[in-house]
Write an enzyme that holds these catalytic residues in place. Structure first.
Site, short mmCIF file in Angstrom:
data_model
loop_
_atom_site.label_atom_id
_atom_site.label_comp_id
_atom_site.label_asym_id
_atom_site.label_seq_id
_atom_site.Cartn_x
_atom_site.Cartn_y
_atom_site.Cartn_z
N ARG A 192 2.05 -8.31 12.39
CA ARG A 192 2.97 -7.21 12.05
C ARG A 192 2.62 -6.00 12.91
NH1 ARG A 192 0.80 -5.17 6.06
NH2 ARG A 192 -1.38 -5.43 6.56
N ASN A 215 5.44 1.15 7.68
CA ASN A 215 4.19 0.96 6.93
C ASN A 215 3.01 1.18 7.87
OD1 ASN A 215 3.18 -0.36 4.21
ND2 ASN A 215 1.89 -1.18 5.82
N GLU A 216 2.23 2.20 7.57
CA GLU A 216 0.98 2.45 8.31
C GLU A 216 1.18 2.38 9.83
OE1 GLU A 216 -2.02 -0.16 6.70
OE2 GLU A 216 -2.26 1.07 4.92
N GLU A 252 -0.89 3.01 -1.87
CA GLU A 252 -1.50 1.70 -2.06
C GLU A 252 -2.97 1.91 -2.42
OE1 GLU A 252 -1.21 -0.75 1.40
OE2 GLU A 252 0.94 -0.45 1.59
N TRP A 255 -9.83 -8.11 3.78
CA TRP A 255 -10.02 -7.90 5.22
C TRP A 255 -11.36 -7.30 5.58
CZ3 TRP A 255 -10.94 -2.83 4.90
CH2 TRP A 255 -10.25 -2.08 3.96
N GLU A 295 -2.63 -12.78 3.52
CA GLU A 295 -3.40 -11.98 2.55
C GLU A 295 -3.61 -12.71 1.23
OE1 GLU A 295 -0.69 -8.62 3.34
OE2 GLU A 295 -2.51 -7.48 3.76
N GLN A 296 -3.82 -14.02 1.34
CA GLN A 296 -3.92 -14.83 0.13
C GLN A 296 -5.08 -14.44 -0.77
OE1 GLN A 296 -3.98 -18.24 2.68
NE2 GLN A 296 -2.20 -19.12 1.67
N TYR A 297 -6.17 -13.97 -0.16
CA TYR A 297 -7.38 -13.68 -0.94
C TYR A 297 -7.41 -12.26 -1.49
CZ TYR A 297 -10.00 -17.94 0.16
OH TYR A 297 -10.44 -19.22 0.23
N HIS A 298 -6.38 -11.48 -1.19
CA HIS A 298 -6.42 -10.07 -1.59
C HIS A 298 -6.33 -9.93 -3.11
CE1 HIS A 298 -5.52 -5.75 -1.51
NE2 HIS A 298 -5.85 -5.77 -0.22
C1 GAL Z 1 -2.59 -2.08 3.87
C2 GAL Z 1 -1.16 -2.50 4.11
C3 GAL Z 1 -0.68 -3.46 3.04
C4 GAL Z 1 -1.70 -4.54 2.80
C5 GAL Z 1 -3.01 -3.90 2.44
C6 GAL Z 1 -4.10 -4.89 2.14
O1 GAL Z 1 -3.18 -1.56 5.00
O2 GAL Z 1 -0.30 -1.39 4.14
O3 GAL Z 1 0.56 -4.03 3.46
O4 GAL Z 1 -1.84 -5.30 3.95
O5 GAL Z 1 -3.45 -3.11 3.51
O6 GAL Z 1 -5.32 -4.23 1.83
#
Ligand code: GAL
Length: 678
Positions: free
Chosen positions: A105, A143-144, A300, A308, A348-351
């Site tokens: 992305r 986004n960011e 967020e 991550w 981002e499965q583990y988030h």
């Molecule tokens: C942010 C992002 C989100 C998601 C999140 C995960 O930086 O805006 O879409 O990826 O991290 O921690």
């Protein structure tokens, strides 16, 4: 506006029959807002020019019917495959010349006019579909923002932009001015045609070029954002606000001009590995509040853990609630968890999330419920309140870029240096604004302003600082202040150049310090000896300037020379701190300066690990650790989170405890007054 609690919801990941279950669970947890739509471009415009917004409209309607407000995100951080395949020029190019690949992305080229047009079109379609939909309260652009690009179209746009920056008296583009500003006789860099100017894709380019490029990238993001802002404003209800979500102190672009076109500033608060550091987090909150100089949103935050970081540890039980309240105490009007439920696939499965892949609440869901219960109890008390700060710490992306490009000592991280000044203030629970070096300071009620450093100084910055000090303000200037001019060149005076007279000091020489150098501090009779590291300046004070610290023996050059000075200027005072002091000395020095400036904390004598912030008349007490603590108040306070308890001057905070305290006497007094007025 109430304090919102919410989550990022991706209805496009799940069949429509499931949505109501999600929304019911959100309501049961006490959420009041969802953010939807960002990243959903492939579902919103599956084929070029063919839009399918029906699902988004239905999801919004259902959310509204379930009592939730909706923030709509434009999906432009994730261009769909049909777009990047058909128009590869919309993909960013990195410093090595490689084009970004599809499948991640933020791979777009922010300077691409074509990409901006596609973005404006999808944003417009969304605004047409949802601009007056009940429940929608605001919009998030993209986004960011983060990626730089070194594409041919970026180079073209950069050169055109430079032609607007470097102009002669008649306002005509002037290469001569550019050459002079960048000292391009150096290494035969002189340009005879705008087309020769490169993008600084490699290391060690000319400092003027590098700084201009960073400013240009900000301009590019601003234009990119503006195309979407305009598309939305044209069709959305005027009550809708527009924002974008930032990443704390991330310095990929200058956030101050970007925020000029937004109504609200937001940031995404993640810890990653480790635990909550209340003061470090406070700095990012103070920064975000400073973007628009008003309350902000935490758009967020992590529901327990991220995916991550090097170690994705879960926050301790109760810690996330403190983390949220820390934000609220510093002016956040909303906290949204990322994310509601993980997609089965994707990166981002583990988030962390509130629901599991099975659609049932995870343990963290309960903690969100507790926070929601807090907000239901005390939200109304905070309505319309904000933070009022007696201290401002100045911050500048230009300065950070300029220093980072030439650190001189690899340990001179400009952000770490700024935090080195913010932390001793924050740990004393003193409300602090972090605002632009170009912000107005006069008439804002600041007793203390800290430039750590104010590296690039031009006439307008110097004039505002002088006016602030003349009015009686106290100003701290750190090492490396007044080091550069607007174009990142050395000024024709010794540092701090245009601030010399105000500071009553000149820098004779500056040194990157290999090990440490001794410093003897002498503050109103009290003395302390300690060390400086990384950076030390040999100061030459003016006749009316007092020396507060001298170097001990070090490299011979510095021995016995002034390290910290104080100068009375008009009704105000300027302190110049020429060295990167070790933490203990720094803390001592700032404690003294804080007292000299008459700055008061929100609450005094707090137990170790406890912090207090204040919104209006409401005090928010937080215990950042796992040891219980008791706060003694100077007045009887009532903890609005524990309405069953009588007012007391003793407030107990358990591990990660939170108290939202009002002054019981003040309340009675006000009530009494109101009664007698009637
Ligand atoms: C942010 C992002 C989100 C998601 C999140 C995960 O930086 O805006 O879409 O990826 O991290 O921690």
């Amino acid at each position: 506006m109430p304090i919102h609690l919410g989550a990022a919801w991706y209805p496009e990941h799940w069949p429509e029959e499931r949505w109501q279950v999600d929304l019911d669970l959100m309501r049961a947890a006490g959420l009041t807002v969802v953010r939807i739509g960002e990243f959903a471009w492939a579902d919103l415009e599956p084929v070029e020019g063919q839009f399918d917004l029906g699902w988004l409209v239905r999801a919004t309607e259902m959310a509204h019917a379930s009592g939730l407000s909706v923030v709509v995100g434009t999906p432009t951080a994730a261009p769909p495959a049909w777009l990047t395949a058909a128009y590869p020029e919309v993909l960013a190019i990195d410093g090595s010349g490689a084009r970004a690949q599809h499948g991640k992305r933020c791979h777009f080229d922010v300077t691409s006019p074509l990409y901006r047009a596609f973005c404006a079109r999808v944003a417009e379609r969304m605004a047409l579909a949802l601009g007056h939909a009940p429940g929608v309260i605001g919009w998030q652009i993209d986004n960011e923002y983060n990626r730089l690009t070194y594409s041919p179209q970026a180079a073209t746009a950069f050169r055109l932009w430079l032609q607007e920056q470097f102009v002669d008296e008649q306002g005509r583009p002037s290469l001569a001015r550019l050459n002079r500003a960048w000292s391009t006789s150096y290494w035969s860099e002189r340009y005879t045609d705008w087309a020769q100017i490169p993008l600084p894709a490699e290391d060690n380019h000319n400092p003027g070029l590098v700084l201009s490029f960073r400013r240009f990238m900000t301009h590019a993001y601003r234009e990119y954002q503006r195309a979407q802002v305009q598309a939305i404003r044209a069709h959305a209800d005027p009550s809708h606000w527009i924002t974008s979500n930032f990443m704390g102190f991330f310095d990929g672009f200058d956030h101050y001009p970007i925020c000029e076109d937004l109504d609200l500033a937001c940031w995404d608060h993640y810890i990653g590995t480790g635990n909550l550091d209340l003061d470090r987090a406070a700095a990012s909150h103070d920064l975000t509040r400073g973007f628009k100089r008003r309350n902000f949103w935490v758009m967020e935050t992590q529901p327990g853990c991220v995916n991550w970081a090097p170690i994705n540890n879960v926050l301790n039980r109760g810690e996330a609630r403190t983390m949220a309240w820390n934000g609220i105490g510093h002016g956040a009007d909303a906290v949204l968890y990322w994310q509601w439920r993980p997609a089965p696939g994707g990166q981002e499965q583990y988030h962390g999330s509130l629901l599991g892949p099975d659609g049932r609440p995870r343990p963290f869901y309960r903690e969100v419920g507790e926070l929601a219960a807090d907000l239901q109890l005390v939200g109304p008390l905070l309505d319309g309140t904000t933070v009022s700060a007696p201290v401002a710490v100045l911050h500048s992306y230009d300065d950070r870029w300029a220093i980072d490009h030439q650190r001189h000592h690899r340990g001179f991280d400009p952000l770490a240096h700024l935090l080195h000044y913010h932390r001793p203030i924050a740990r004393r629970s003193i409300a602090t604004d972090i605002v632009s070096t170009r912000a107005d300071l006069v008439g804002r009620g600041y007793r203390l302003v800290v430039g750590a450093p104010i590296h690039i100084v031009d006439e307008s910055i110097a004039a505002e600082l002088a006016a602030y000090v003349r009015e009686g303000g106290h100003l701290v200037l750190s090492a490396r202040s007044g080091f550069k001019d607007y174009n990142n060149a050395l000024p024709p005076q010794r540092q701090p150049a245009l601030l010399q007279d105000l500071a009553g000091v000149q820098v004779e020489e500056y040194y990157a310090v290999l090990d440490t150098v001794k410093v003897d501090l002498s503050l109103g009779g009290a003395t302390a000896t300690g060390e400086a590291h990384t950076w030390a300046e040999w100061l030459v004070p003016g006749r009316a300037t007092q020396v507060l610290a001298r170097y001990g023996s070090g490299n011979g050059w510095l021995d016995g020379q002034p390290a910290v000075t104080m100068h009375q200027a008009g009704r105000g005072r300027v302190y110049y701190v020429g060295a990167w002091l070790a933490d203990d000395l720094q803390d001592r020095l700032l404690a003294w300066i804080i007292a000299q400036a008459g700055v008061e904390p929100v609450l005094d004598k707090l137990p170790v690990g406890v912090r207090a912030s204040r919104r209006g008349d409401v005090h928010i007490l937080l215990n950042g650790g796992r040891e219980a603590a008791t706060v003694t108040l100077p007045w009887p306070g009532k903890d609005a989170l524990r309405p069953d308890r009588a007012a007391s001057d003793q407030i107990d905070l358990g591990p990660y405890g939170v108290a939202v305290v009002t002054n019981d006497q003040a309340d009675q007094y006000q009530t009494g007054q109101r009664t007698s007025d009637e």
